[in-house]
Enzyme design. Structure first.
Site, short mmCIF file in Angstrom:
data_model
loop_
_atom_site.label_atom_id
_atom_site.label_comp_id
_atom_site.label_asym_id
_atom_site.label_seq_id
_atom_site.Cartn_x
_atom_site.Cartn_y
_atom_site.Cartn_z
N HIS A 106 -1.83 8.42 4.49
CA HIS A 106 -1.55 7.46 5.56
C HIS A 106 -1.57 6.07 4.94
O HIS A 106 -1.76 5.93 3.71
CB HIS A 106 -2.58 7.61 6.68
CG HIS A 106 -4.01 7.60 6.20
ND1 HIS A 106 -4.62 6.47 5.71
CD2 HIS A 106 -4.92 8.59 6.09
CE1 HIS A 106 -5.85 6.75 5.35
NE2 HIS A 106 -6.06 8.03 5.56
N HIS A 113 -4.23 5.07 2.40
CA HIS A 113 -4.00 5.51 1.01
C HIS A 113 -2.97 4.60 0.33
O HIS A 113 -3.11 4.23 -0.84
CB HIS A 113 -3.44 6.93 0.97
CG HIS A 113 -4.39 7.99 1.44
ND1 HIS A 113 -4.18 8.72 2.59
CD2 HIS A 113 -5.55 8.47 0.91
CE1 HIS A 113 -5.15 9.61 2.74
NE2 HIS A 113 -6.00 9.47 1.74
N ASP A 140 -14.90 5.77 3.53
CA ASP A 140 -15.89 6.76 3.10
C ASP A 140 -17.00 6.00 2.36
O ASP A 140 -17.13 6.10 1.14
CB ASP A 140 -15.22 7.80 2.19
CG ASP A 140 -14.18 8.59 2.95
OD1 ASP A 140 -14.56 9.35 3.86
OD2 ASP A 140 -12.98 8.43 2.66
N SER A 188 -7.28 7.68 9.08
CA SER A 188 -7.88 8.87 8.49
C SER A 188 -6.88 10.01 8.57
O SER A 188 -6.12 10.11 9.55
CB SER A 188 -9.13 9.25 9.29
OG SER A 188 -9.49 10.59 9.03
#
Ligand code: PAF
Length: 285
Positions: free
Chosen positions: A38, A41, A154, A189
């Site tokens: 997505h 990234h 994360d 996410s």
């Protein structure tokens, strides 16, 4: 212009490409991913393009980081659309190692992750960070990049990777890139695609409760228990009852903090329907 990046699945070919480019003086960046890419990234790809001469994206859905009841089987595998998305950027290679090369028969060596892996995700996903640390170290061996890019969503993973790299003297530098959010605040996410439209609305509770926490701290609130109570009330109002944790913690050690005197991190993991989502935000008094 779009150019489909070349796919590499052989570990030796990956290693040789990185070394050959480094010998010619190039700085190599790597973005480890599990695919289902997505915009978050892609922002890591952009960061690598800015900082490095060569950008490698790895795509590997790592079985070792999923618990037996988790979504390994149904985790989205979308190689074709991932490659289309990457074609809009300068990506020199996409490394898609095969499971049998990463974990051949008889495989039995795992990284014992650092202490910061123990609370929060560590308690709710036993073995998760052992799998993450192991695969990240293996990817660094196969793709010995100068810089590796990870997303701040994360948060605990970034601390685990940083500590592991330092403790095990891995020569790659770690860069953490801020979380990318949808216009309404939902953290991007790969798992958001599981959400039905009503769940997508409910999922906003994560970012909304983090915003509430930030406002309370900005307004002078220093007692974590009052902030956590307000965050829990948001979840209750939205009908989200399956909460793994809502925490206020030290941003380096992740130890729970009662009284906020310096920057802290607020961390959340909750299930919206079947979908487990996480989010976090730094809170500065
Ligand atoms: O963040 C992820 O996508 C994964 O945990 C990682 C770092 C690629 C390891 O499998």
């Amino acid at each position: 212009m779009t150019t489909t990046p070349s796919l590499i699945d052989r570990p030796e070919a990956m290693f040789q490409l990185v070394r050959a480019r480094q010998q010619r003086g190039a700085r190599v960046g790597v973005i480890p991913t599990m695919g289902a890419l997505h915009e978050g990234h892609l922002s890591l790809v952009e960061a690598s393009n800015r900082a490095c001469d060569v950008t490698i994206v790895t795509i590997f859905v790592n079985p070792a980081q999923f618990g037996p009841q988790e979504d390994f089987q149904k985790y989205p595998r979308t190689l074709e659309s991932d490659l289309e998305a990457l074609a809009k950027f300068k990506v020199d290679a996409v490394f898609t190692p095969r499971n049998e090369d990463m974990y051949p028969p008889g495989y039995s060596t795992y990284v014992d992750p650092p202490r910061v892996a123990q609370p929060w995700e560590g308690e709710h996903r036993p073995g998760h960070f052992r799998g993450v640390a192991t695969v990240v170290l293996k990817l660094f061996q196969l793709c010995p990049a100068d810089v590796a890019f990870f997303g701040a969503k994360d948060y605990q993973q970034t601390l685990v990777v940083r500590r592991m790299v330092e403790d095990l003297t891995v020569p790659s530098r770690i860069e953490i890139i801020p979380t990318l959010r949808e216009a309404d605040g939902l953290a991007m996410s790969s798992r958001n695609r599981y959400l039905t439209p009503p769940q997508r609305k409910q999922a906003l509770t994560l970012s909304r409760s983090l915003e509430l926490a930030a406002q309370m701290v900005a307004g002078g609130e220093r007692a974590s228990h009052r902030i956590l109570a307000a965050m829990h009330a948001e979840f209750a109002a939205a009908g989200i009852t399956d909460i793994d944790y809502v925490a206020i913690a030290d941003p380096d050690t992740l130890a729970a903090i009662d009284e906020i005197r310096s920057p802290v991190v607020a961390l959340i993991a909750a299930r919206v329907g079947e979908t487990r989502l996480i989010d976090n935000r730094l809170l500065t008094p």
